[in-house]
Design a protein around this motif. Structure first.
Motif, PDB file in Angstrom:
ATOM      1  N   GLY A  50      -5.625  42.925  36.561  1.00  0.00           N
ATOM      2  CA  GLY A  50      -6.263  42.928  37.875  1.00  0.00           C
ATOM      3  C   GLY A  50      -6.820  41.581  38.296  1.00  0.00           C
ATOM      4  O   GLY A  50      -7.765  41.504  39.079  1.00  0.00           O
ATOM      5  N   VAL A  51      -6.241  40.506  37.778  1.00  0.00           N
ATOM      6  CA  VAL A  51      -6.724  39.155  38.099  1.00  0.00           C
ATOM      7  C   VAL A  51      -6.527  38.865  39.577  1.00  0.00           C
ATOM      8  O   VAL A  51      -7.395  38.302  40.242  1.00  0.00           O
ATOM      9  N   VAL A  52      -5.370  39.227  40.083  1.00  0.00           N
ATOM     10  CA  VAL A  52      -5.042  39.076  41.509  1.00  0.00           C
ATOM     11  C   VAL A  52      -4.174  40.263  41.907  1.00  0.00           C
ATOM     12  O   VAL A  52      -3.723  41.026  41.064  1.00  0.00           O
ATOM     13  N   GLY A  53      -3.894  40.361  43.196  1.00  0.00           N
ATOM     14  CA  GLY A  53      -3.083  41.465  43.688  1.00  0.00           C
ATOM     15  C   GLY A  53      -1.590  41.254  43.551  1.00  0.00           C
ATOM     16  O   GLY A  53      -0.835  42.219  43.509  1.00  0.00           O
ATOM     17  N   SER A  54      -1.168  39.971  43.475  1.00  0.00           N
ATOM     18  CA  SER A  54       0.272  39.704  43.398  1.00  0.00           C
ATOM     19  C   SER A  54       0.536  38.351  42.747  1.00  0.00           C
ATOM     20  O   SER A  54      -0.330  37.480  42.729  1.00  0.00           O
ATOM     21  N   ALA A  55       1.761  38.198  42.260  1.00  0.00           N
ATOM     22  CA  ALA A  55       2.173  36.914  41.683  1.00  0.00           C
ATOM     23  C   ALA A  55       2.152  35.827  42.742  1.00  0.00           C
ATOM     24  O   ALA A  55       1.855  34.666  42.446  1.00  0.00           O
ATOM     25  N   GLU A  56       2.445  36.206  43.991  1.00  0.00           N
ATOM     26  CA  GLU A  56       2.444  35.223  45.082  1.00  0.00           C
ATOM     27  C   GLU A  56       1.057  34.611  45.277  1.00  0.00           C
ATOM     28  O   GLU A  56       0.943  33.440  45.621  1.00  0.00           O
ATOM     29  N   GLU A  57       0.011  35.409  45.054  1.00  0.00           N
ATOM     30  CA  GLU A  57      -1.352  34.880  45.160  1.00  0.00           C
ATOM     31  C   GLU A  57      -1.589  33.779  44.127  1.00  0.00           C
ATOM     32  O   GLU A  57      -2.260  32.785  44.418  1.00  0.00           O
ATOM     33  N   ILE A  58      -1.071  33.970  42.930  1.00  0.00           N
ATOM     34  CA  ILE A  58      -1.231  32.950  41.892  1.00  0.00           C
ATOM     35  C   ILE A  58      -0.405  31.720  42.258  1.00  0.00           C
ATOM     36  O   ILE A  58      -0.903  30.593  42.198  1.00  0.00           O
ATOM     37  N   ARG A  59       0.837  31.919  42.635  1.00  0.00           N
ATOM     38  CA  ARG A  59       1.709  30.785  43.000  1.00  0.00           C
ATOM     39  C   ARG A  59       1.117  29.972  44.148  1.00  0.00           C
ATOM     40  O   ARG A  59       1.266  28.757  44.187  1.00  0.00           O
ATOM     41  N   ALA A  60       0.433  30.636  45.079  1.00  0.00           N
ATOM     42  CA  ALA A  60      -0.161  29.948  46.228  1.00  0.00           C
ATOM     43  C   ALA A  60      -1.281  28.987  45.815  1.00  0.00           C
ATOM     44  O   ALA A  60      -1.634  28.079  46.577  1.00  0.00           O
ATOM     45  N   LEU A  61      -1.823  29.174  44.617  1.00  0.00           N
ATOM     46  CA  LEU A  61      -2.897  28.289  44.146  1.00  0.00           C
ATOM     47  C   LEU A  61      -2.359  26.942  43.652  1.00  0.00           C
ATOM     48  O   LEU A  61      -3.123  25.996  43.494  1.00  0.00           O
ATOM     49  N   ALA A  62      -1.053  26.869  43.379  1.00  0.00           N
ATOM     50  CA  ALA A  62      -0.443  25.637  42.849  1.00  0.00           C
ATOM     51  C   ALA A  62       0.239  24.855  43.965  1.00  0.00           C
ATOM     52  O   ALA A  62       0.668  25.417  44.971  1.00  0.00           O
ATOM     53  N   ASP A  63       0.347  23.561  43.742  1.00  0.00           N
ATOM     54  CA  ASP A  63       1.069  22.716  44.698  1.00  0.00           C
ATOM     55  C   ASP A  63       2.578  22.897  44.553  1.00  0.00           C
ATOM     56  O   ASP A  63       3.310  22.889  45.536  1.00  0.00           O
ATOM     57  N   VAL A  64       3.037  23.050  43.307  1.00  0.00           N
ATOM     58  CA  VAL A  64       4.462  23.212  43.017  1.00  0.00           C
ATOM     59  C   VAL A  64       4.597  24.312  41.971  1.00  0.00           C
ATOM     60  O   VAL A  64       3.799  24.366  41.027  1.00  0.00           O
ATOM     61  N   THR A  65       5.586  25.179  42.123  1.00  0.00           N
ATOM     62  CA  THR A  65       5.841  26.218  41.124  1.00  0.00           C
ATOM     63  C   THR A  65       7.294  26.150  40.671  1.00  0.00           C
ATOM     64  O   THR A  65       8.167  25.674  41.402  1.00  0.00           O
ATOM     65  N   TYR A  66       7.508  26.617  39.444  1.00  0.00           N
ATOM     66  CA  TYR A  66       8.853  26.602  38.854  1.00  0.00           C
ATOM     67  C   TYR A  66       9.140  27.958  38.215  1.00  0.00           C
ATOM     68  O   TYR A  66       8.253  28.534  37.580  1.00  0.00           O
ATOM     69  N   PRO A  67      10.385  28.435  38.301  1.00  0.00           N
ATOM     70  CA  PRO A  67      10.761  29.627  37.530  1.00  0.00           C
ATOM     71  C   PRO A  67      10.714  29.287  36.038  1.00  0.00           C
ATOM     72  O   PRO A  67      11.134  28.206  35.631  1.00  0.00           O
ATOM     73  N   HIS A  68      10.212  30.202  35.236  1.00  0.00           N
ATOM     74  CA  HIS A  68       9.994  29.873  33.819  1.00  0.00           C
ATOM     75  C   HIS A  68      11.287  29.727  33.024  1.00  0.00           C
ATOM     76  O   HIS A  68      11.268  29.186  31.918  1.00  0.00           O
ATOM     77  N   LYS A  69      12.404  30.122  33.579  1.00  0.00           N
ATOM     78  CA  LYS A  69      13.685  29.950  32.874  1.00  0.00           C
ATOM     79  C   LYS A  69      14.433  28.692  33.325  1.00  0.00           C
ATOM     80  O   LYS A  69      15.495  28.372  32.799  1.00  0.00           O
ATOM     81  N   ASP A  70      13.892  27.947  34.284  1.00  0.00           N
ATOM     82  CA  ASP A  70      14.572  26.766  34.837  1.00  0.00           C
ATOM     83  C   ASP A  70      14.333  25.537  33.962  1.00  0.00           C
ATOM     84  O   ASP A  70      13.475  24.702  34.251  1.00  0.00           O
ATOM     85  N   ILE A  71      15.119  25.410  32.894  1.00  0.00           N
ATOM     86  CA  ILE A  71      14.914  24.288  31.981  1.00  0.00           C
ATOM     87  C   ILE A  71      15.417  22.965  32.553  1.00  0.00           C
ATOM     88  O   ILE A  71      15.274  21.924  31.925  1.00  0.00           O
ATOM     89  N   GLY A  72      15.950  22.987  33.769  1.00  0.00           N
ATOM     90  CA  GLY A  72      16.357  21.756  34.442  1.00  0.00           C
ATOM     91  C   GLY A  72      15.334  21.281  35.466  1.00  0.00           C
ATOM     92  O   GLY A  72      15.583  20.328  36.204  1.00  0.00           O
ATOM     93  N   ALA A  73      14.173  21.912  35.509  1.00  0.00           N
ATOM     94  CA  ALA A  73      13.127  21.538  36.472  1.00  0.00           C
ATOM     95  C   ALA A  73      12.550  20.159  36.148  1.00  0.00           C
ATOM     96  O   ALA A  73      12.703  19.657  35.021  1.00  0.00           O
ATOM     97  N   ALA A  74      11.884  19.570  37.113  1.00  0.00           N
ATOM     98  CA  ALA A  74      11.319  18.224  36.952  1.00  0.00           C
ATOM     99  C   ALA A  74      10.432  18.102  35.718  1.00  0.00           C
ATOM    100  O   ALA A  74      10.501  17.102  34.987  1.00  0.00           O
TER     101      ALA A  74
END
Length: 193
Positions: A50-74
Motif C-alpha cells: 500500500g505504498v502507493v496506488g499504482s506503479a505509475e505514481e512511483i515512476r512519476a517521482l523519477a526523472d527517467v525510468t527504465y524497464p528492468h529487463k532492458d539491459i541495453g539502457a543507458a
C-alpha cells in the motif's frame, strides 16, 4: 549547471517505502536527476504494502525510468556518469546477483557497472533473520565495493511516525552519496536532549 544523476532501484523485497521515499527526498535536493529501475516484483510488493496506488505514481517521482529487463539502457554502460546507485529495498536475489556478478536484468547490470566504475552502490538489504549464506553474500558484495546498509531505524531521533523512521533511514543512505537532505536529524545536532 549539469545535474548530478542518481540511480534508484526498487526490488521485490519488503520495504518498497524506502525506494519511494528516496525518490521523494531526491526531488527535494537541488541539482539531482533520478533514474529509476523497478522490478515487476518491486511493483507487486509496493502495491501489496500500500505504498502507493499504482506503479505509475512511483515512476512519476523519477526523472527517467527504465524497464528492468532492458539491459541495453543507458544505465547499463560505464559511460553513463552518475553519483552511484541506491537499491532500496534490496532483495536477497538481487544481493546474490551483485555478489556473483550475475547481470541478468537491468538492476543487477547497473549495480555491477557502478562497482566496476568504482561508483557508490548502496544496498538496503531487507531480510531477517539472516543465515550464513546471506551473510556470506553481504561479505562478497562488500569486498567488491558495495555498501551494505540494512534499513535499521535510529531511535535517538524519537520518531513519532513510520514516515519519520523511513525518512531518517533513507536520509542516512543518501548521506553515503554525500547528498544532504535537510530532514535528517543528526546525533547531538539540534535533536532532543
Amino acid at each position: 549547471m549539469q545535474k548530478r544523476r542518481m540511480i534508484v532501484a526498487i526490488t521485490g523485497a519488503s520495504g518498497a517505502c524506502y525506494g519511494v521515499q528516496a525518490l521523494k527526498m531526491l526531488r527535494q535536493i537541488e541539482g539531482i536527476e533520478t533514474h529509476l529501475i523497478m522490478s515487476s516484483a518491486g511493483v507487486r510488493t509496493a502495491m501489496e504494502e500500500g505504498v502507493v496506488g499504482s506503479a505509475e505514481e512511483i515512476r512519476a517521482l523519477a526523472d527517467v525510468t527504465y524497464p528492468h529487463k532492458d539491459i541495453g539502457a543507458a544505465v547499463a554502460s560505464g559511460s553513463f556518469k552518475c553519483e552511484g546507485m541506491l537499491v532500496a529495498p534490496c532483495s536477497i536475489k538481487t544481493l546474490s546477483a551483485v555478489a556473483h556478478c550475475y547481470s541478468d536484468d537491468l538492476i543487477s547490470r547497473a549495480a555491477d557497472v557502478c562497482l566496476k566504475e568504482r561508483r557508490k552502490l548502496v544496498l538496503m538489504v531487507r531480510e531477517t533473520p539472516l543465515h550464513a549464506g546471506h551473510i556470506a553474500l553481504m561479505d562478497t558484495a562488500t569486498r567488491s565495493g558495495a555498501i551494505i546498509m540494512p534499513p535499521v531505524p535510529s531511535f535517538y531521533t524519537r520518531p513519532k511516525t513510520l514516515d519519520d523512521l523511513v525518512s531518517q533511514t533513507v536520509g542516512r543512505a543518501l548521506d553515503l552519496f554525500d547528498l544532504d537532505h535537510p530532514s535528517v536529524r543528526r546525533w547531538k545536532e539540534g535533536g532532543p536532549s
